[in-house]
Design a protein around this motif. Structure first.
Motif, PDB file in Angstrom:
ATOM      1  N   ASN A 133       0.824  -1.207   0.000  1.00  0.00           N
ATOM      2  CA  ASN A 133       0.000   0.000   0.000  1.00  0.00           C
ATOM      3  C   ASN A 133       0.859   1.258   0.000  1.00  0.00           C
ATOM      4  O   ASN A 133       0.538   2.250  -0.662  1.00  0.00           O
ATOM      5  CB  ASN A 133      -0.934  -0.005   1.210  1.00  0.00           C
ATOM      6  N   LYS A 134       1.960   1.211   0.740  1.00  0.00           N
ATOM      7  CA  LYS A 134       2.876   2.351   0.771  1.00  0.00           C
ATOM      8  C   LYS A 134       3.488   2.582  -0.611  1.00  0.00           C
ATOM      9  O   LYS A 134       3.628   3.720  -1.078  1.00  0.00           O
ATOM     10  CB  LYS A 134       3.980   2.103   1.797  1.00  0.00           C
ATOM     11  N   THR A 135       3.832   1.498  -1.291  1.00  0.00           N
ATOM     12  CA  THR A 135       4.397   1.592  -2.637  1.00  0.00           C
ATOM     13  C   THR A 135       3.383   2.191  -3.608  1.00  0.00           C
ATOM     14  O   THR A 135       3.710   3.071  -4.406  1.00  0.00           O
ATOM     15  CB  THR A 135       4.827   0.192  -3.126  1.00  0.00           C
ATOM     16  N   LEU A 136       2.143   1.709  -3.543  1.00  0.00           N
ATOM     17  CA  LEU A 136       1.114   2.207  -4.456  1.00  0.00           C
ATOM     18  C   LEU A 136       0.833   3.692  -4.221  1.00  0.00           C
ATOM     19  O   LEU A 136       0.613   4.448  -5.171  1.00  0.00           O
ATOM     20  CB  LEU A 136      -0.172   1.392  -4.285  1.00  0.00           C
ATOM     21  N   LYS A 137       0.863   4.110  -2.971  1.00  0.00           N
ATOM     22  CA  LYS A 137       0.661   5.530  -2.658  1.00  0.00           C
ATOM     23  C   LYS A 137       1.777   6.366  -3.251  1.00  0.00           C
ATOM     24  O   LYS A 137       1.548   7.449  -3.806  1.00  0.00           O
ATOM     25  CB  LYS A 137       0.595   5.724  -1.141  1.00  0.00           C
ATOM     26  N   ARG A 138       2.997   5.858  -3.144  1.00  0.00           N
ATOM     27  CA  ARG A 138       4.148   6.575  -3.703  1.00  0.00           C
ATOM     28  C   ARG A 138       4.024   6.710  -5.213  1.00  0.00           C
ATOM     29  O   ARG A 138       4.281   7.780  -5.780  1.00  0.00           O
ATOM     30  CB  ARG A 138       5.433   5.834  -3.350  1.00  0.00           C
ATOM     31  N   VAL A 139       3.608   5.649  -5.874  1.00  0.00           N
ATOM     32  CA  VAL A 139       3.472   5.669  -7.326  1.00  0.00           C
ATOM     33  C   VAL A 139       2.398   6.672  -7.751  1.00  0.00           C
ATOM     34  O   VAL A 139       2.567   7.423  -8.714  1.00  0.00           O
ATOM     35  CB  VAL A 139       3.138   4.262  -7.859  1.00  0.00           C
ATOM     36  N   LYS A 140       1.281   6.707  -7.023  1.00  0.00           N
ATOM     37  CA  LYS A 140       0.172   7.582  -7.404  1.00  0.00           C
ATOM     38  C   LYS A 140       0.497   9.061  -7.179  1.00  0.00           C
ATOM     39  O   LYS A 140      -0.004   9.925  -7.898  1.00  0.00           O
ATOM     40  CB  LYS A 140      -1.081   7.199  -6.609  1.00  0.00           C
ATOM     41  N   THR A 141       1.332   9.339  -6.186  1.00  0.00           N
ATOM     42  CA  THR A 141       1.623  10.737  -5.857  1.00  0.00           C
ATOM     43  C   THR A 141       2.767  11.320  -6.676  1.00  0.00           C
ATOM     44  O   THR A 141       2.863  12.515  -6.842  1.00  0.00           O
ATOM     45  CB  THR A 141       1.963  10.891  -4.367  1.00  0.00           C
ATOM     46  N   ARG A 142       3.639  10.446  -7.186  1.00  0.00           N
ATOM     47  CA  ARG A 142       4.742  10.960  -8.008  1.00  0.00           C
ATOM     48  C   ARG A 142       5.156   9.936  -9.035  1.00  0.00           C
ATOM     49  O   ARG A 142       5.645   8.878  -8.701  1.00  0.00           O
ATOM     50  CB  ARG A 142       5.950  11.332  -7.149  1.00  0.00           C
ATOM     51  N   GLN A 143       4.946  10.256 -10.312  1.00  0.00           N
ATOM     52  CA  GLN A 143       5.337   9.364 -11.390  1.00  0.00           C
ATOM     53  C   GLN A 143       6.832   9.527 -11.676  1.00  0.00           C
ATOM     54  O   GLN A 143       7.318  10.630 -11.845  1.00  0.00           O
ATOM     55  CB  GLN A 143       4.536   9.670 -12.662  1.00  0.00           C
TER      56      GLN A 143
END
Length: 272
Positions: A133-143
């Motif tokens: 979940n932490k990884t997915l949040k990171r991906v969504k907030t910064r490409q």
């Protein structure tokens, strides 16, 4: 509904119903271990907001599926036979509008602290729901940019080359995990594949092509249509007919031929 049809050689895949309030994130999962693919698929479905468009089991599939399915996000295992995840990622980044790549690895997390960047993430197996979940949040907030991805790939490249999976080989009713460095040569004998090693002789339950794909150590060379040799063990090179060679390898009295079609690569690898 899927926007593209998966190619016929792609592995079967599952998808969860898309909730109307979720953005569609198209995900490709690539790992040579079916259980690892199943686990990350389950975690992604639990996280929500993901459509799994395909699965693959090696680096070649990762590249082709990325080209055909155009995913937004690729979960890519690093250690795979044949083309590994690092090699596949380099080629994927050359595609038009390349996807975001999340590496999966069995490396200890402390060994990967130097690779921690905000542009690209990695997951250490076994993966927890919280970590994903932490990884997915990171991906969504910064490409990440292509430059960010290439920097991490360059830093990951060196340790990958040092690790090569052992081969599970049968000796009677016993399975022996044979280190690749212990293999002297591999021989195709009709429908059988014979392996001569420092630990004895084994027969591989598969094809000659399949074992060549699994031999990832850089010391192996396909020197003849029926032979793969460990060139670090070459003790003597005898001139043979038609400008070919016969090899004497440490650990065996058998002489191994180098055919004319493989002579150029052999000379190059041994600086002849």
């Amino acid at each position: 509904m899927f926007r593209e049809k998966a190619p016929p050689w792609a592995l079967p895949f599952l998808r969860r119903p898309q909730r109307p309030w979720e953005p569609e994130v198209r995900v490709l999962i690539v790992d040579d271990e079916p259980l690892a693919r199943e686990e990350i698929r389950f975690l992604l479905e639990e996280a929500g907001g993901m459509t799994i468009v395909g699965e693959g089991e090696n680096g070649f599939a990762a590249l082709e599926l990325s080209r055909e399915l155009k995913p937004d996000l690729v979960f890519l295992d690093i250690q795979m036979p044949g083309k590994n995840g690092i090699e596949a990622a380099r080629e994927i980044l050359r595609l038009e509008n390349p996807p975001t790549i999340i590496f999966q690895t069995a490396y200890d997390e402390f060994a990967l602290q130097a690779f921690e960047v905000h542009a690209l993430d990695y997951l250490v197996k076994p993966v927890s729901q919280e970590r994903l979940n932490k990884t997915l949040k990171r991906v969504k907030t910064r490409q990440p940019s292509v430059e960010d991805l290439e920097r991490l790939i360059s830093r990951l490249h060196a340790p990958v080359q040092a690790d090569h999976k052992p081969l599970p080989l049968y000796a009677g009713e016993t399975i022996v995990p044979l280190k690749q460095q212990d293999i002297i040569f591999v021989e195709a004998r009709g429908r059988e594949v014979r392996i001569v090693s420092n630990r004895g002789e084994f027969f591989y339950h598969g094809t000659f092509w399949q074992i060549e794909e699994q031999l990832t150590h850089p010391d192996f060379l396909h020197c003849h249509r029926s032979y793969i040799v460990n060139i670090s063990l070459v003790e003597r090179i005898d001139l043979w007919v038609n400008n070919t060679f016969m090899l004497r390898l440490a650990g065996t009295a058998e002489m191994i031929p180098v055919s004319r079609s493989h002579i150029g690569e052999f000379r190059k690898r041994l600086n002849l």
